[in-house]
Write an enzyme that holds these catalytic residues in place. Structure first.
Site, PDB file in Angstrom:
ATOM      1  N   THR A  87       0.856  -1.194   0.000  1.00 53.95           N
ATOM      2  CA  THR A  87       0.000   0.000   0.000  1.00 53.95           C
ATOM      3  C   THR A  87       0.890   1.243   0.000  1.00 53.95           C
ATOM      4  O   THR A  87       2.064   1.178   0.378  1.00 53.95           O
ATOM      5  CB  THR A  87      -0.952   0.046   1.217  1.00 53.95           C
ATOM      6  OG1 THR A  87      -0.191   0.319   2.398  1.00 53.95           O
ATOM      7  CG2 THR A  87      -1.739  -1.246   1.381  1.00 53.95           C
ATOM      8  N   TYR A  96       0.627  11.970  14.543  1.00 57.78           N
ATOM      9  CA  TYR A  96       1.512  11.068  13.792  1.00 57.78           C
ATOM     10  C   TYR A  96       2.332  10.180  14.733  1.00 57.78           C
ATOM     11  O   TYR A  96       2.390   8.958  14.567  1.00 57.78           O
ATOM     12  CB  TYR A  96       2.438  11.905  12.911  1.00 57.78           C
ATOM     13  CG  TYR A  96       3.346  11.108  12.011  1.00 57.78           C
ATOM     14  CD1 TYR A  96       2.898  10.614  10.788  1.00 57.78           C
ATOM     15  CD2 TYR A  96       4.682  10.858  12.359  1.00 57.78           C
ATOM     16  CE1 TYR A  96       3.747   9.897   9.944  1.00 57.78           C
ATOM     17  CE2 TYR A  96       5.528  10.152  11.529  1.00 57.78           C
ATOM     18  CZ  TYR A  96       5.059   9.677  10.324  1.00 57.78           C
ATOM     19  OH  TYR A  96       5.887   8.966   9.498  1.00 57.78           O
TER      20      TYR A  96
HETATM   21  N1  LIG Z   1       9.683   9.773   4.488  1.00 57.96           N
HETATM   22  C1  LIG Z   1      10.034   9.673   5.754  1.00 57.96           C
HETATM   23  O1  LIG Z   1      10.935  10.364   6.244  1.00 57.96           O
HETATM   24  C2  LIG Z   1       9.384   8.641   6.642  1.00 57.96           C
HETATM   25  C3  LIG Z   1       9.968   8.403   7.896  1.00 57.96           C
HETATM   26  C4  LIG Z   1       9.386   7.473   8.737  1.00 57.96           C
HETATM   27  C5  LIG Z   1       8.248   6.796   8.341  1.00 57.96           C
HETATM   28  N2  LIG Z   1       7.703   7.050   7.129  1.00 57.96           N
HETATM   29  C6  LIG Z   1       6.493   6.311   6.785  1.00 57.96           C
HETATM   30  O2  LIG Z   1       6.696   5.570   5.592  1.00 57.96           O
HETATM   31  C7  LIG Z   1       5.447   5.420   4.913  1.00 57.96           C
HETATM   32  C8  LIG Z   1       5.627   5.886   3.474  1.00 57.96           C
HETATM   33  O3  LIG Z   1       5.955   7.247   3.513  1.00 57.96           O
HETATM   34  P1  LIG Z   1       6.614   8.028   2.271  1.00 57.96           P
HETATM   35  O4  LIG Z   1       7.632   8.905   2.838  1.00 57.96           O
HETATM   36  O5  LIG Z   1       6.952   7.073   1.204  1.00 57.96           O
HETATM   37  O6  LIG Z   1       5.348   8.954   1.898  1.00 57.96           O
HETATM   38  P2  LIG Z   1       4.723   9.368   0.472  1.00 57.96           P
HETATM   39  O7  LIG Z   1       3.855  10.536   0.766  1.00 57.96           O
HETATM   40  O8  LIG Z   1       5.793   9.494  -0.561  1.00 57.96           O
HETATM   41  O9  LIG Z   1       3.809   8.100   0.111  1.00 57.96           O
HETATM   42  C9  LIG Z   1       2.655   7.774   0.831  1.00 57.96           C
HETATM   43  C10 LIG Z   1       1.637   7.185  -0.132  1.00 57.96           C
HETATM   44  O10 LIG Z   1       0.488   6.793   0.640  1.00 57.96           O
HETATM   45  C11 LIG Z   1      -0.649   7.069  -0.146  1.00 57.96           C
HETATM   46  N3  LIG Z   1      -1.837   7.181   0.708  1.00 57.96           N
HETATM   47  C12 LIG Z   1      -2.089   8.138   1.631  1.00 57.96           C
HETATM   48  N4  LIG Z   1      -3.286   7.935   2.187  1.00 57.96           N
HETATM   49  C13 LIG Z   1      -3.819   6.812   1.608  1.00 57.96           C
HETATM   50  C14 LIG Z   1      -5.036   6.112   1.753  1.00 57.96           C
HETATM   51  N5  LIG Z   1      -5.978   6.512   2.623  1.00 57.96           N
HETATM   52  N6  LIG Z   1      -5.244   5.003   0.998  1.00 57.96           N
HETATM   53  C15 LIG Z   1      -4.306   4.604   0.105  1.00 57.96           C
HETATM   54  N7  LIG Z   1      -3.140   5.234  -0.094  1.00 57.96           N
HETATM   55  C16 LIG Z   1      -2.893   6.342   0.645  1.00 57.96           C
HETATM   56  C17 LIG Z   1      -0.331   8.378  -0.851  1.00 57.96           C
HETATM   57  O11 LIG Z   1      -1.166   8.579  -1.996  1.00 57.96           O
HETATM   58  C18 LIG Z   1       1.133   8.174  -1.214  1.00 57.96           C
HETATM   59  O12 LIG Z   1       1.283   7.606  -2.490  1.00 57.96           O
HETATM   60  C19 LIG Z   1       4.427   6.251   5.705  1.00 57.96           C
HETATM   61  O13 LIG Z   1       3.712   5.402   6.585  1.00 57.96           O
HETATM   62  C20 LIG Z   1       5.295   7.193   6.501  1.00 57.96           C
HETATM   63  O14 LIG Z   1       4.673   7.609   7.693  1.00 57.96           O
HETATM   64  C21 LIG Z   1       8.241   7.944   6.265  1.00 57.96           C
END
Ligand SMILES: NC(=O)c1ccc[n+]([C@@H]2O[C@H](COP(=O)([O-])OP(=O)(O)OC[C@H]3O[C@@H](n4cnc5c(N)ncnc54)[C@H](O)[C@@H]3O)[C@@H](O)[C@H]2O)c1
Length: 264
Positions: free
Chosen positions: A11, A165
């Site tokens: 996802t 968050y």
């Molecule tokens: N980037 C960071 O620094 C970081 C650090 C720690 C944790 N994370 C976690 O990693 C995961 C991915 O983050 P990322 O940085 O790749 O973010 P991103 O914003 O690049 O990707 C997140 C994706 O989730 C999708 N999304 C959001 N809500 C949704 C829903 N209700 N149903 C289906 N899809 C949905 C968005 O469309 C997007 O494509 C997240 O859970 C984030 O909290 C990210």
């Protein structure tokens, strides 16, 4: 678990960590179900994977909807005949302090809205619960070897301005212990759960974060730069392959430390 010919559902696959994880698993021979609410972008990721010779299906869905999580798990199994890996990357941030004070009066001028609170709980926590629950149901009923991957964050520690968050990521950090404990109790031996807690990673979610706060935090990262999504994706692929990893959440942060907080 062998990645070759396995089936992985990811996802949040339209962007960032989810996109790179999907592409990495596909390059290692897994067949992939790409799930995201951004239809246009999962179509793009699907075309990239197909062009590279991989196998995948794109399913537009909202992880906060119980009908959607049941639908995308069922569609994955219909398409590929099994399900082995579920990575729950869909996540959002809606930052803000719980209270904002008026500079002149010192009285509360604004509160963190219930909408901001609920939206983050719904996607990050409930969305992961529904995704992993329905994926696990399919794995148990199908008798397939499985791995569940909740995505926590280094901000599980409690980031100021991220009450919503951090609350979700602290909760997700506990998922592997609780889920695998339950599997042990139920004699479900063929499904593991390993969480990943990324540090600050180069994806678009960070552009929504307070940039001054981000620069301040980066000073405490031993690696001296943002983590690359590929570094997270490689860890997830490794977790699938190493069956001794289980019931834990692995931090991959580039060495985020808080030297200013050392007791002197
Ligand atoms: N980037 C960071 O620094 C970081 C650090 C720690 C944790 N994370 C976690 O990693 C995961 C991915 O983050 P990322 O940085 O790749 O973010 P991103 O914003 O690049 O990707 C997140 C994706 O989730 C999708 N999304 C959001 N809500 C949704 C829903 N209700 N149903 C289906 N899809 C949905 C968005 O469309 C997007 O494509 C997240 O859970 C984030 O909290 C990210």
């Amino acid at each position: 678990m062998q990645l070759e010919n396995s089936v992985a559902l990811v996802t949040g696959a339209a962007s960032g960590i989810g996109e790179t994880t999907a592409k990495t698993l596909a390059a290692k021979g897994a067949r992939i179900a790409l799930v995201d609410r951004d239809e246009e972008q999962i179509e793009r990721v699907m075309q990239d994977i197909l062009a590279a010779g991989g196998q995948c299906v794109a399913i537009a869905a909202d992880v906060t909807s119980e009908e959607d999580t049941a639908r995308f798990v069922a569609r994955t199994v219909e398409t590929f005949g099994q399900l082995n890996i579920a990575v729950s990357c869909a996540g959002i941030i809606r930052d803000g302090t719980m209270l904002n004070l008026d500079r002149e009066t010192g009285k509360v001028s604004r509160k963190l809205s219930l909408d901001k609170w609920n939206s983050v709980i719904d996607v990050n926590l409930t969305g992961t619960f529904l995704t992993l629950r329905d994926a696990a149901e399919a794995m148990v009923n199908g008798g397939w070897d499985g791995l569940l991957v909740p995505i926590s964050s280094v901000n599980k520690i409690g980031q100021v301005g991220q009450l919503n968050y951090s609350a979700t990521k602290a909760a997700l950090e506990r998922f592997p212990k609780i889920i695998v404990g339950e599997f042990l109790l139920r004699k479900i031996r063929h499904i593991r759960c390993v969480g990943i807690a990324p540090g600050y990673t180069e994806t678009k979610i960070l552009t929504e974060m307070n940039q001054d706060a981000l620069q301040a935090i980066l000073k405490d990262v031993h690696l001296g730069r943002l983590i690359k999504p590929q570094e997270i994706a490689d860890m997830i692929a490794y977790c699938a392959q190493n069956e001794a990893l289980n019931a834990t959440t692995i931090e991959i942060t580039g060495g985020l430390c808080f030297p200013g907080n050392i007791a002197k």
